[in-house]
Write a protein that holds these residues in place. Structure first.
Motif, PDB file in Angstrom:
ATOM      1  N   UNK A 236     -14.848   4.293  -0.239  1.00 17.10           N
ATOM      2  CA  UNK A 236     -13.997   3.173  -0.643  1.00 17.10           C
ATOM      3  C   UNK A 236     -13.429   2.537   0.609  1.00 17.10           C
ATOM      4  N   UNK A 237     -13.848   1.328   0.909  1.00 17.56           N
ATOM      5  CA  UNK A 237     -13.286   0.670   2.090  1.00 17.56           C
ATOM      6  C   UNK A 237     -11.835   0.257   1.833  1.00 17.56           C
ATOM      7  N   UNK A 238     -11.524  -0.077   0.563  1.00 18.81           N
ATOM      8  CA  UNK A 238     -10.162  -0.480   0.212  1.00 18.81           C
ATOM      9  C   UNK A 238      -9.680   0.335  -0.977  1.00 18.81           C
ATOM     10  N   UNK A 239      -8.431   0.811  -0.871  1.00 20.70           N
ATOM     11  CA  UNK A 239      -7.801   1.536  -1.965  1.00 20.70           C
ATOM     12  C   UNK A 239      -6.479   0.860  -2.282  1.00 20.70           C
ATOM     13  N   UNK A 240      -6.247   0.495  -3.544  1.00 25.48           N
ATOM     14  CA  UNK A 240      -4.985  -0.119  -3.956  1.00 25.48           C
ATOM     15  C   UNK A 240      -3.969   0.986  -4.241  1.00 25.48           C
ATOM     16  N   UNK A 241      -2.843   0.952  -3.552  1.00 29.48           N
ATOM     17  CA  UNK A 241      -1.816   1.982  -3.688  1.00 29.48           C
ATOM     18  C   UNK A 241      -0.538   1.352  -4.247  1.00 29.48           C
ATOM     19  N   UNK A 242       0.031   2.003  -5.236  1.00 31.62           N
ATOM     20  CA  UNK A 242       1.335   1.613  -5.765  1.00 31.62           C
ATOM     21  C   UNK A 242       2.255   2.825  -5.676  1.00 31.62           C
ATOM     22  N   UNK A 243       3.429   2.644  -5.107  1.00 31.83           N
ATOM     23  CA  UNK A 243       4.407   3.725  -4.987  1.00 31.83           C
ATOM     24  C   UNK A 243       5.472   3.508  -6.061  1.00 31.83           C
TER      25      UNK A 243
END
Length: 325
Positions: A236-243
């Motif tokens: 995965x070149x990009x991972x969407x992260x939500x804290x």
């Protein structure tokens, strides 16, 4: 050793702190604009490695000995932050995780830790080298360079190459990997970290955090984007992260960033009707904030997953999306 002898030598395979991007004796860089969440991510990674648990879905083969040095927070702030990251989970084994706050150093000796000083860097090297090999840190996290190097100025390549990277290379020979935390340049992660050319050579990987939340959204949301990867390609070149905040701290929710963009694109496709005509790639890009090339790629991926029954791309002066029935 001559070349034939070198090639014939039975060298062991490379071990990883985090598969497939962070090798042992490696150097990594995490950078972002101020306030995006790089300290959250660095602390999450440090704890996951110390516990031997997966980091954002990437495999951590086994627990590692980690030392986290924070240059900004007080002892109370650092304690509170690490407690929040744990979110009620058991802490790592004390043998595997140690944290040092700049305020601790200030309180104990009356002046702050300053890695701009060769004397300070050598003292830390000596302290690591004096430890038994089974007690030496396998990962040193420096958060962040601006607070730990008093002479570092934006785009100061001489300090980065002469004081930061050369020292990291020396740590490699002690078996210590390094995670550097730094600020992005004025153009965000697209322009790289401050002083980006000074980092290029020795880094094994670099990740930028690209903010994705709304201005009025208090929940940190960003893409974890690989801008450099020396070894095996990451899945995965990009991972969407939500804290997300909880009663006991915070949770890190993550998904492949493409999935979120695909949902936006499919919703936009559903808004087009026979009366409004066929959407062009440009229209879908404008409606979703995603580039034309990404719209094209994700439509193909959606078709492969059977999320779209069918569509064709037709070129009649412009490229249109035409859906089958």
């Amino acid at each position: 050793m001559d070349l034939p002898g070198f090639v014939a030598e039975g060298w062991p395979g490379r071990d990883y702190l985090v598969e497939p991007f962070f090798p042992t004796c490696g150097i990594g860089l995490l950078f972002a604009p101020a306030g995006v969440g790089k300290t959250w991510v660095a602390q999450r990674q440090a704890i996951d490695l110390a516990k031997g648990e997966s980091f954002l879905g990437f495999t951590v083969p086994k627990p590692r000995r980690v030392i986290l040095i924070d240059g900004e927070m007080s002892e109370a702030q650092l304690h509170s932050r690490l407690k929040a990251v744990l979110n009620g989970e058991p802490p790592p084994d004390p043998k595997h995780f140690r944290a040092l706050s700049a305020s601790t150093v200030m309180r104990q000796r009356g002046n702050p830790l300053d890695l701009s000083s060769e004397t300070e860097r050598q003292a830390l090297m000596d302290a690591i080298e004096d430890l038994a090999e089974t007690e030496r840190p396998e990962l040193l996290v420096l958060d962040n360079l601006s607070s730990l190097y008093s002479t570092l100025r934006e785009n100061d390549i001489d300090v980065i190459t002469g004081q930061v990277m050369s020292w990291c290379i020396r740590l490699r020979f002690l078996g210590v990997s390094v995670l550097l935390v730094h600020h992005a340049g004025k153009q965000g992660i697209g322009g790289g970290p401050r002083g980006s050319s000074g980092f290029n050579g020795p880094l094994d990987w670099a990740v930028g955090l690209d903010p994705k939340g709304d201005d009025d959204d208090s929940t940190p949301k960003f893409d974890f984007v690989f801008t450099k990867q020396r070894h095996a390609p990451v899945p995965r070149k990009k991972t969407r992260i939500t804290i997300e905040p909880t009663r006991q701290g915070v949770t890190f929710e993550w998904a492949a960033a493409d999935d979120g963009d695909m949902v936006k694109i499919l919703r936009a496709c559903g808004n087009w009707t026979a009366e409004s005509g066929k959407p062009s790639l440009s229209a879908l890009a404008d409606a979703t904030g995603v580039t034309r090339s990404t719209v094209n790629r994700l439509l193909k991926k959606a078709r492969a997953r059977l999320l779209l029954k069918d569509y064709t791309l037709t070129d009649k002066g412009r490229t249109y999306v035409e859906f089958g029935h």
